[in-house]
Design a protein around this motif. Sequence first.
Motif, PDB file in Angstrom:
ATOM      1  N   LEU A 161       0.882  -1.092   0.115  1.00  0.00           N
ATOM      2  CA  LEU A 161       0.093   0.162  -0.043  1.00  0.00           C
ATOM      3  C   LEU A 161       0.922   1.219  -0.171  1.00  0.00           C
ATOM      4  O   LEU A 161       0.351   2.304  -0.759  1.00  0.00           O
ATOM      5  CB  LEU A 161      -0.953   0.158   1.252  1.00  0.00           C
ATOM      6  N   ASN A 162       1.928   1.231   0.706  1.00  0.00           N
ATOM      7  CA  ASN A 162       2.814   2.339   0.875  1.00  0.00           C
ATOM      8  C   ASN A 162       3.405   2.778  -0.771  1.00  0.00           C
ATOM      9  O   ASN A 162       3.568   4.049  -1.089  1.00  0.00           O
ATOM     10  CB  ASN A 162       4.029   2.038   1.594  1.00  0.00           C
ATOM     11  N   LYS A 163       3.466   1.548  -1.486  1.00  0.00           N
ATOM     12  CA  LYS A 163       4.118   1.553  -2.886  1.00  0.00           C
ATOM     13  C   LYS A 163       3.005   2.425  -3.679  1.00  0.00           C
ATOM     14  O   LYS A 163       3.188   3.292  -4.220  1.00  0.00           O
ATOM     15  CB  LYS A 163       4.614   0.419  -3.325  1.00  0.00           C
ATOM     16  N   LEU A 164       1.932   2.105  -3.585  1.00  0.00           N
ATOM     17  CA  LEU A 164       0.749   2.535  -4.041  1.00  0.00           C
ATOM     18  C   LEU A 164       0.474   4.064  -3.762  1.00  0.00           C
ATOM     19  O   LEU A 164       0.196   4.808  -4.734  1.00  0.00           O
ATOM     20  CB  LEU A 164      -0.665   1.886  -3.957  1.00  0.00           C
ATOM     21  N   ALA A 165       0.317   4.199  -2.563  1.00  0.00           N
ATOM     22  CA  ALA A 165       0.273   5.807  -1.940  1.00  0.00           C
ATOM     23  C   ALA A 165       1.258   6.594  -2.436  1.00  0.00           C
ATOM     24  O   ALA A 165       0.912   7.746  -2.832  1.00  0.00           O
ATOM     25  CB  ALA A 165       0.186   5.655  -0.563  1.00  0.00           C
ATOM     26  N   SER A 166       2.654   6.266  -2.300  1.00  0.00           N
ATOM     27  CA  SER A 166       3.707   7.170  -2.757  1.00  0.00           C
ATOM     28  C   SER A 166       3.612   7.299  -4.435  1.00  0.00           C
ATOM     29  O   SER A 166       4.101   8.517  -5.013  1.00  0.00           O
ATOM     30  CB  SER A 166       5.024   6.541  -2.335  1.00  0.00           C
ATOM     31  N   ALA A 167       3.585   6.465  -4.879  1.00  0.00           N
ATOM     32  CA  ALA A 167       3.243   6.488  -6.364  1.00  0.00           C
ATOM     33  C   ALA A 167       2.022   7.460  -6.877  1.00  0.00           C
ATOM     34  O   ALA A 167       2.287   8.113  -7.562  1.00  0.00           O
ATOM     35  CB  ALA A 167       2.944   5.156  -7.209  1.00  0.00           C
ATOM     36  N   LYS A 168       0.949   7.301  -6.288  1.00  0.00           N
ATOM     37  CA  LYS A 168      -0.295   8.210  -6.395  1.00  0.00           C
ATOM     38  C   LYS A 168       0.182   9.658  -6.131  1.00  0.00           C
ATOM     39  O   LYS A 168      -0.017  10.668  -6.835  1.00  0.00           O
ATOM     40  CB  LYS A 168      -1.354   7.765  -5.605  1.00  0.00           C
TER      41      LYS A 168
END
Length: 613
Positions: free
Chosen positions: A472-479
């Motif tokens: 989720l951290n990866k999704l959030a930081s990418a967004k």
Amino acid sequence: MAAVSGKVIQHVLVAHCCQQDRKLSTQYRKDCCIPYRHKLLPYIRGKLAWTDISTMQLRTFSKFNRGIVYCNAAPSATIIPSVDKGVFLKLQNGSDIRGVAVYGVEGEPVTLTEPVTEAIAAAFAAWLLDRKKPDPSKRLKVSIGHDSRISAQKLQDAVSRGLAGAGVDVIQYGLASTPAMFNSTLTKSEDFLCPVDGSIMITASHLPYNRNGFKFFTDAGGLGKVDIKDILERAADIYKNFTDEGLRDAERKAAESVKRVDYMTVYTSDLVAAVRKAAGNVERPLEGFHIVVDAGNGAGGFFAGKVLEPLGAITSGSQFLEPDGLFPNHIPNPEDKEAMRAITRAVLDNKADLGIIFDTDVDRSAAVDFSGRELNRNRLIALMSAIVLEEHPGTTIVTDSVTSDGLTTFIEKKLGGRHHRFKRGYKNVIDEAIRLNSVGEESHLAIETSGHGALKENHWLDDGAYLMVKLLNKLASAKASGVGGGSKVLTDLVDGLEEPGVAVELRLKIDQNHSDLKGGSFREYGEAVLQHLANVVNSDPKLQKAPVNYEGVRVSGYGGWFLLRLSLHDPVLPLNIEAPSNDDAVKLGLAVLAAVNEFKALDTSALNKFVQV
């Protein structure tokens, strides 16, 4: 039977439902078994309590004080059958304790009775006192949590009595996850009576409904095999000295001293905070993402409403979030094919960005991307390795022994890390990563193909929810950085992972009653099989033993590899084979078969079928 214990009636009824369950529909399971489990209360003040008050309703009437509920633990029966030390020691399952907790499966008598459980809890208290050596004026605190199993309440009460009788303060968390229980030894909060000195999780992971068991923690992590054996030996001695008066005294102490805390609110808020931090302290960093959760009716249902939704994610289509200890929909196990098909269907049917699945007690997990591609086993390890190696370039990734050669190439050639393949067993993998750090080799991730994954940044806790938080951290930081594409950002991280055309695991069982054992143990026999296989491989130019190997016999050849090893606990030699094609896999299988055929106590039928001999 009612004269002996009110609990006997409860278990017979539930067992009857469960036997019918194997013949009838899922709807019958819900209609028949769930009402009994919720409406039957344990023995109260010497009488069988049979009411319509559910456990949740009972909690509503309890007295709250700064997040704490004071409650009475259920009393125990006082007829104690004789149990020798060998019975206790058989409950050991590596670094866990597991046994049969309820009737209902033919040929499986109950081994984890309430008195046995009470003795184990008292033994843990004694073990803890020896190690903590607290000031005489200070009482130790132990937290207890459980998953959704039908025996959970009964065992929680027995654990409470065992601890209270041993002079330990008891704090019940109710439905909880294994990672949360360890976390409670680290959290600093007077409101929630933390940190505790020790913690007990009542769970048997993905095993059938009639099983249950215990995992133990201190602030140093989970206990090891030696500790578990010590506790069981102490428990056998304690059990021998049980008296009616002593059991009643423990019951009284528990009724007076057991407290209840909603610790899961602390644990989930920490997970939410971790994702917000990764996105630059954005309040709802997953806004617009559609993520479905499959908890398999275990303890992981909290993740949708308590973690994803506060972060802004859409969770419609999530399934099997309600705790149900009969597991009516599928086994809560990320390694189970039916379970993975279920979460994959949920992702595709709901056109979700990501699917997340947990095991019963949430220490294991896996994911599915937007296209329905499973992110488990080697793929999950590759994905987590990519994330960790971005944060810690060059670090060592420790895995279990059955990971693929393609994963090694991916970690070392593409990601620039080092792959350290070690033994099966999540505790083995974690302990090896800790050891490497202690001798100067940096390691930040220890992960098994089963879905157990632990990170140095998270105190080496194998936490399935935290593993998913890293995704989720990866999704959030990418967004946050303007990169779209849903879970494609995760899928892209595993591009280049070479995957075998064929991957199988076959189980070769050792017949312990066969004359070929000559009175020896299955472990000695299995080691002889492995030694003979190693000798045969040395003389075959088409096969090459792995230069570094910590478990069994691992061999490369015909473009693939095989690993034959001895099970950690059972009289079984699991055989893993991976190869580019079925023909190549069969060649590897034939090489193993030719070497082990002379061992007559070894059942090679599964291997025979695979190679079609």
